[in-house]
Scaffold this motif. Structure first.
Motif, PDB file in Angstrom:
ATOM      1  N   THR A   3       0.823  -1.207   0.000  1.00 12.31           N
ATOM      2  CA  THR A   3       0.000   0.000   0.000  1.00 12.31           C
ATOM      3  C   THR A   3       0.855   1.253   0.000  1.00 12.31           C
ATOM      4  O   THR A   3       0.355   2.344   0.196  1.00 12.31           O
ATOM      5  CB  THR A   3      -0.923   0.044   1.229  1.00 12.31           C
ATOM      6  N   THR A   5       3.337   1.908   2.178  1.00  9.61           N
ATOM      7  CA  THR A   5       3.520   2.335   3.553  1.00  9.61           C
ATOM      8  C   THR A   5       4.966   2.717   3.812  1.00  9.61           C
ATOM      9  O   THR A   5       5.879   2.183   3.207  1.00  9.61           O
ATOM     10  CB  THR A   5       3.117   1.227   4.544  1.00  9.61           C
ATOM     11  N   VAL A  30       0.623   6.206   4.885  1.00  8.77           N
ATOM     12  CA  VAL A  30       0.254   5.740   3.552  1.00  8.77           C
ATOM     13  C   VAL A  30      -0.633   6.790   2.887  1.00  8.77           C
ATOM     14  O   VAL A  30      -1.341   7.532   3.570  1.00  8.77           O
ATOM     15  CB  VAL A  30      -0.466   4.365   3.636  1.00  8.77           C
ATOM     16  N   GLU A  31      -0.580   6.843   1.559  1.00  9.12           N
ATOM     17  CA  GLU A  31      -1.491   7.720   0.833  1.00  9.12           C
ATOM     18  C   GLU A  31      -2.905   7.194   1.049  1.00  9.12           C
ATOM     19  O   GLU A  31      -3.195   6.023   0.781  1.00  9.12           O
ATOM     20  CB  GLU A  31      -1.163   7.721  -0.657  1.00  9.12           C
ATOM     21  N   ALA A  32      -3.790   8.043   1.543  1.00 11.09           N
ATOM     22  CA  ALA A  32      -5.153   7.623   1.861  1.00 11.09           C
ATOM     23  C   ALA A  32      -5.874   7.050   0.644  1.00 11.09           C
ATOM     24  O   ALA A  32      -6.581   6.049   0.749  1.00 11.09           O
ATOM     25  CB  ALA A  32      -5.936   8.791   2.453  1.00 11.09           C
ATOM     26  N   ALA A  33      -5.687   7.647  -0.516  1.00  9.64           N
ATOM     27  CA  ALA A  33      -6.361   7.164  -1.729  1.00  9.64           C
ATOM     28  C   ALA A  33      -5.873   5.769  -2.105  1.00  9.64           C
ATOM     29  O   ALA A  33      -6.672   4.924  -2.530  1.00  9.64           O
ATOM     30  CB  ALA A  33      -6.124   8.132  -2.886  1.00  9.64           C
ATOM     31  N   ARG A  34      -4.606   5.505  -1.954  1.00  6.39           N
ATOM     32  CA  ARG A  34      -4.068   4.183  -2.278  1.00  6.39           C
ATOM     33  C   ARG A  34      -4.624   3.122  -1.328  1.00  6.39           C
ATOM     34  O   ARG A  34      -4.979   2.023  -1.747  1.00  6.39           O
ATOM     35  CB  ARG A  34      -2.543   4.222  -2.217  1.00  6.39           C
ATOM     36  N   SER A  66      -4.054  -0.536   8.302  1.00  5.32           N
ATOM     37  CA  SER A  66      -2.938   0.348   8.619  1.00  5.32           C
ATOM     38  C   SER A  66      -2.454   0.149  10.051  1.00  5.32           C
ATOM     39  O   SER A  66      -1.246   0.082  10.313  1.00  5.32           O
ATOM     40  CB  SER A  66      -3.335   1.799   8.381  1.00  5.32           C
ATOM     41  N   THR A 113       3.509  15.237  10.535  1.00  3.33           N
ATOM     42  CA  THR A 113       2.760  14.847   9.329  1.00  3.33           C
ATOM     43  C   THR A 113       1.595  15.778   9.023  1.00  3.33           C
ATOM     44  O   THR A 113       1.085  15.761   7.906  1.00  3.33           O
ATOM     45  CB  THR A 113       2.180  13.426   9.479  1.00  3.33           C
ATOM     46  N   SER A 153      -6.084  11.182   9.526  1.00  2.00           N
ATOM     47  CA  SER A 153      -5.683  11.491   8.160  1.00  2.00           C
ATOM     48  C   SER A 153      -5.776  12.983   7.924  1.00  2.00           C
ATOM     49  O   SER A 153      -6.552  13.686   8.572  1.00  2.00           O
ATOM     50  CB  SER A 153      -6.545  10.733   7.149  1.00  2.00           C
ATOM     51  N   GLY A 156      -4.223  14.032   2.394  1.00  2.00           N
ATOM     52  CA  GLY A 156      -4.044  12.863   1.543  1.00  2.00           C
ATOM     53  C   GLY A 156      -3.279  11.726   2.188  1.00  2.00           C
ATOM     54  O   GLY A 156      -3.054  10.701   1.554  1.00  2.00           O
ATOM     55  N   LEU A 157      -2.878  11.884   3.442  1.00  2.00           N
ATOM     56  CA  LEU A 157      -2.155  10.825   4.148  1.00  2.00           C
ATOM     57  C   LEU A 157      -3.044  10.185   5.204  1.00  2.00           C
ATOM     58  O   LEU A 157      -3.847  10.862   5.846  1.00  2.00           O
ATOM     59  CB  LEU A 157      -0.918  11.373   4.853  1.00  2.00           C
TER      60      LEU A 157
END
Length: 176
Positions: A3, A5, A30-34, A66, A113, A153, A156-157
């Protein structure tokens, strides 16, 4: 399944110098969309694979994945015999000291972050992952291990943080 990560090394931490419990730490960014695409692609089979029936509804599949990645990192990886159900979200709260430690670490991670880690859950450890945590923590006697996590989140993360610990004061009440 990858993902994207961020790998973060986990290491034992002792919260105080007075022989306090050791703690293992893991982080997942991780990229939330992924992550959302992976959950969507896997559907109901993904949910059954990653979550136990008892924990469904406590967190989303994306959160469970996650957070469990964090817990895997904390215990040192996927031990022989590993299963995603080795980690299970529970409704019990972690001990107060573990909650404070997790809050402090979450604040530092949020500062770096930009993601506010406002979700939380306690985790039971079972099977190969429980045994791996015991090996890394080396508690005296027949102690139990448990976990706790925070996540959130932003931008986007999806950011998750988890600790695995032995509470020596409570291990007699929580045999495993």
């Amino acid at each position: 399944m990858s993902t994207g990560t961020a790998a973060v090394a986990a290491f034992p931490v002792t919260p105080d110098d007075a022989g306090g419990p050791a703690v293992l730490l893991g982080v997942d960014v991780v990229e939330a969309a992924r992550l959302a695409r992976a959950v969507e692609r896997g559907g109901a089979a993904f949910a059954r694979h990653v979550t136990t029936e008892a924990e469904r509804g406590l967190t989303s599949e994306a959160t469970a994945f996650s957070v469990k990645e964090c817990l895997i990192k904390a215990v040192g990886g996927r031990a022989p015999g590993f299963g995603w159900h080795d980690f299970e979200a529970v409704t019990a709260a972690p001990p107060a000291w573990a909650g404070r430690l997790l809050d402090e670490a979450a604040a530092e991670l949020a500062a770096s972050t930009g993601a506010v880690l406002d979700g939380s859950a306690a985790y039971a450890l079972h099977g190969a992952s429980h045994d791996a945590a015991l090996k890394r923590l080396r508690p005296p006697g027949d102690a139990a291990v448990a976990g706790a996590a925070r996540w959130g989140s932003d931008g986007g993360l999806f950011v998750a943080l988890a600790i695995v610990y032995v509470d020596r004061k409570e291990s007699a009440r929580c045999p495993r």
